[in-house]
Write an enzyme that holds these catalytic residues in place. Structure first.
Site, PDB file in Angstrom:
ATOM      1  CE  LYS A 241      12.315   0.067  -4.990  1.00 51.55           C
ATOM      2  NZ  LYS A 241      12.432   1.490  -4.600  1.00 51.55           N
TER       3      LYS A 241
ATOM      4  CG  ASP B 201      11.451   1.327   0.870  1.00 60.22           C
ATOM      5  OD1 ASP B 201      12.219   1.044   1.811  1.00 60.22           O
ATOM      6  OD2 ASP B 201      11.666   2.251   0.060  1.00 60.22           O
TER       7      ASP B 201
ATOM      8  CE  LYS C 103      10.549   4.591   2.183  1.00 60.06           C
ATOM      9  NZ  LYS C 103      11.105   5.782   1.531  1.00 60.06           N
TER      10      LYS C 103
ATOM     11  CG  ASP D  18       9.370   0.761  -3.144  1.00 56.94           C
ATOM     12  OD1 ASP D  18       9.380   1.495  -4.149  1.00 56.94           O
ATOM     13  OD2 ASP D  18      10.338   0.672  -2.359  1.00 56.94           O
TER      14      ASP D  18
ATOM     15  CG  ASP E  81      14.292   4.962   2.454  1.00 60.57           C
ATOM     16  OD1 ASP E  81      13.727   3.982   1.922  1.00 60.57           O
ATOM     17  OD2 ASP E  81      13.717   6.028   2.722  1.00 60.57           O
TER      18      ASP E  81
ATOM     19  CD  GLU F  40      14.362   0.451  -1.157  1.00 64.05           C
ATOM     20  OE1 GLU F  40      14.810   1.487  -0.638  1.00 64.05           O
ATOM     21  OE2 GLU F  40      13.305   0.413  -1.820  1.00 64.05           O
TER      22      GLU F  40
ATOM     23  NE  ARG G 165      19.568   4.712  -5.072  1.00 60.74           N
ATOM     24  CZ  ARG G 165      19.602   6.032  -4.892  1.00 60.74           C
ATOM     25  NH1 ARG G 165      20.754   6.681  -4.899  1.00 60.74           N
ATOM     26  NH2 ARG G 165      18.483   6.700  -4.726  1.00 60.74           N
TER      27      ARG G 165
END
Ligand code: BES
Ligand code: MN
Ligand code: ZN
Length: 504
Positions: free
Chosen positions: A259, A264, A271, A282, A341, A343, A345
């Site tokens: 990933k 993020d 967030k 992230d 959020d 994101e 996956r």
């Protein structure tokens, strides 16, 4: 930094001429093997109550009469296994660090059996770990005196095994360092473009084939899910493909998918402000893929390994994807994005589908995927999910051996219910409960053709608080696993083959 082995001469440990000697005292009894001035120091310290044969004990001595090493740290360890060695070095190196030592020797004394290759490998990692300083955006960081050489003291019979362990450790440490360096870089430096450049650089220095797909390429392929995350950002997305072909062309590769969200914000489902800076980490999964590629290529392992990194930012903007939007993934399945959020996956699912084209022996994705995984497992073990028992077992074992442990989590069909949507083949989130599992269940829907495992490293990829920073995990786990799949190295040519001069 250089690592080597040394068999002491007649004068024993006291005769080793280095800036610093780290003496690891193993076992519950005073080692009978430790004679001379070093033995006296430790015996007197024990008698005086300044040192005990138990955990956490460190004794520092300066210019001991009759000892060539200028500084000596005595550290106690329960045994000479990898874990004990890591702890001992972490405790002992701190003392050496402040003193300006450029060569250090490490010796183990006490009950046999002493070190093996795994412990030597752990020693290299521990020394690197203890001396790592992040400087990329902080040139004023206090300078640590440079350790130039670390010498492992051993018996003649141990030299070959320990030297091999040290060499493995050095390749691994370089991979861990690369992962930490990338992940620690702030998101205004470490963009998707930067990750792509790092991959290209690694390709050049280590003989990997590297290909970088841009937005247009991904559109043409049909990566609608990945691109929906990228669309809110000014930073162009990159889909990075790295190939290490250490085995024959016909050998099915292992594929790692990392990933690569370089920041993020949560997107429109934004967030809260507190600790949002940590979302620069992230891309920890991507960093671990880069690091593992480096470790495996550095070891010239006879294995085929593909690294895939979908890289983009998750930002809110007028062009950002919105809750309720439906996108079409590379697999053809449609997804209702209920929470922007979730994101990770969304970018991983397209990469997993892309992995199919390599006809891989196994695929492992690595992602800082869910806060729920941190709640479940804390910061010690990564979450492991897999649709294959043997693969899960291999990864768990690699994690234990590499001191980079994981813990198996479930993937029962019952958890899949949570992903039902009235408007698409699936939703991208379920309820809060079991969040790490529903995230994995989402990925599982894209892996029916694969032997697949997923590592949720949200709790293990970085540390928060005063020691905030990337850990380089799970490069050690992944490298250990990949190397376990490698064919044994070709035996060194014995007779003088044509074109190859034999050294005297
Ligand atoms: N990158 C985060 C996961 C994360 C959060 C890792 C905090 C470490 C610390 C991920 O993209 C995310 O935001 N996940 C959401 C999923 C939720 C919306 C279903 C989460 O965990 O809250
Ligand atoms: Mn998120
Ligand atoms: Zn994320």
């Amino acid at each position: 930094m250089d690592f080597n082995t040394l068999v002491p001469g007649k004068t024993g440990l006291a005769g080793i001429d280095v800036d610093a000697l780290l003496l690891v005292v193993v076992g519950a009894k005073m080692p009978a093997t430790l004679e001379g001035p070093l033995g006296s120091v430790i015996a007197e310290a024990v008698a005086a109550g300044d040192f005990a044969l138990k955990a956490g004990q460190v004794l520092y001595a300066h210019r001991v009469a009759g000892v060539k090493a200028r500084r000596v740290s005595f550290v106690w360890a329960p045994d000479a296994g990898p874990k004990a060695m890591r702890r001992a070095v972490a405790a002992g190196v701190a003392l050496v660090k402040s003193g300006g030592a450029s060569q250090m020797a490490v010796a183990v004394t006490g009950a046999a059996p002493l070190m093996d290759a795994g412990a030597a490998e752990a020693l290299v990692l521990a020394v690197h770990d203890a001396t790592y300083v992040y400087r990329a955006t902080k040139p004023s960081a206090p300078s640590v005196p440079k350790l130039e050489r670390v010498t492992l003291v051993c018996n003649p019979a141990e030299v070959d095994a320990l030297a091999a362990g040290l060499a493995r450790g050095e390749a691994l440490a370089a991979g861990v360092a690369l992962a930490r360096e990338c992940a620690n870089r702030p998101a205004n430096h470490c963009t998707p473009t930067y990750l792509a450049e790092q991959a290209q650089k690694l390709g050049k220095s280590h003989g990997l084939k590297v290909e970088v797909l841009d937005r247009k390429d991904c559109e043409r392929l049909g990566m609608g899910s990945f691109l929906s995350v990228a669309q809110g950002s000014e930073q162009p997305p990159k889909f990075i493909v790295m190939r290490w072909m250490g085995a024959g062309k016909d050998v099915a590769p292992l594929v790692l998918v990392g990933k690569g969200i370089t920041f993020d914000t949560g997107g429109i489902s934004i967030k809260p402000a507190a600790e949002m800076d940590e979302m620069k980490f992230d891309m920890g999964g991507a960093a671990s893929v880069l690091g593992t590629m480096r470790a495996v290529a550095g070891a010239k392992a006879r294995v085929n390994l593909v690294g895939l990194i979908p890289a983009c930012e998750n930002m809110p903007s007028g062009r950002a994807v919105k809750p309720g939007d439906v996108v079409k993934s590379l697999s053809g399945q449609t997804i209702e994005i209920l929470n922007t959020d979730a994101e990770g996956r969304l970018i991983l699912c397209d990469a997993l589908t892309y992995a199919e084209r390599f006809k891989p022996a196994a695929v492992v994705d690595i992602a800082t995927l869910t806060g729920a995984c941190v709640i479940a497992l804390g910061h010690h073990r990564s979450g492991l999910f897999s649709n294959d028992e043997a693969l899960a077992g291999e990864l768990l074992a690699a994690g234990e051996a590499a001191l980079d442990p994981a813990w198996r989590m479930p993937l029962d069909d019952e958890y899949d219910e949570a992903l039902k949507s009235n408007f698409a083949d699936m939703a991208n989130v379920g309820p809060r409960a079991g969040g790490a599992i529903t995230a994995a269940m989402f990925l599982k829907r894209f892996t029916s053709k694969l032997r697949w495992a997923h590592l949720d490293i949200a709790g293990t990829a970085w540390r928060s608080g005063a020691n905030k920073g990337a850990t380089g995990r799970p490069v050690a786990l992944l490298s250990r696993w990949v190397l376990s799949k490698a064919a044994a190295p070709a035996p060194a040519a014995k007779s003088g083959r044509a074109g190859r001069a034999k050294k005297a």
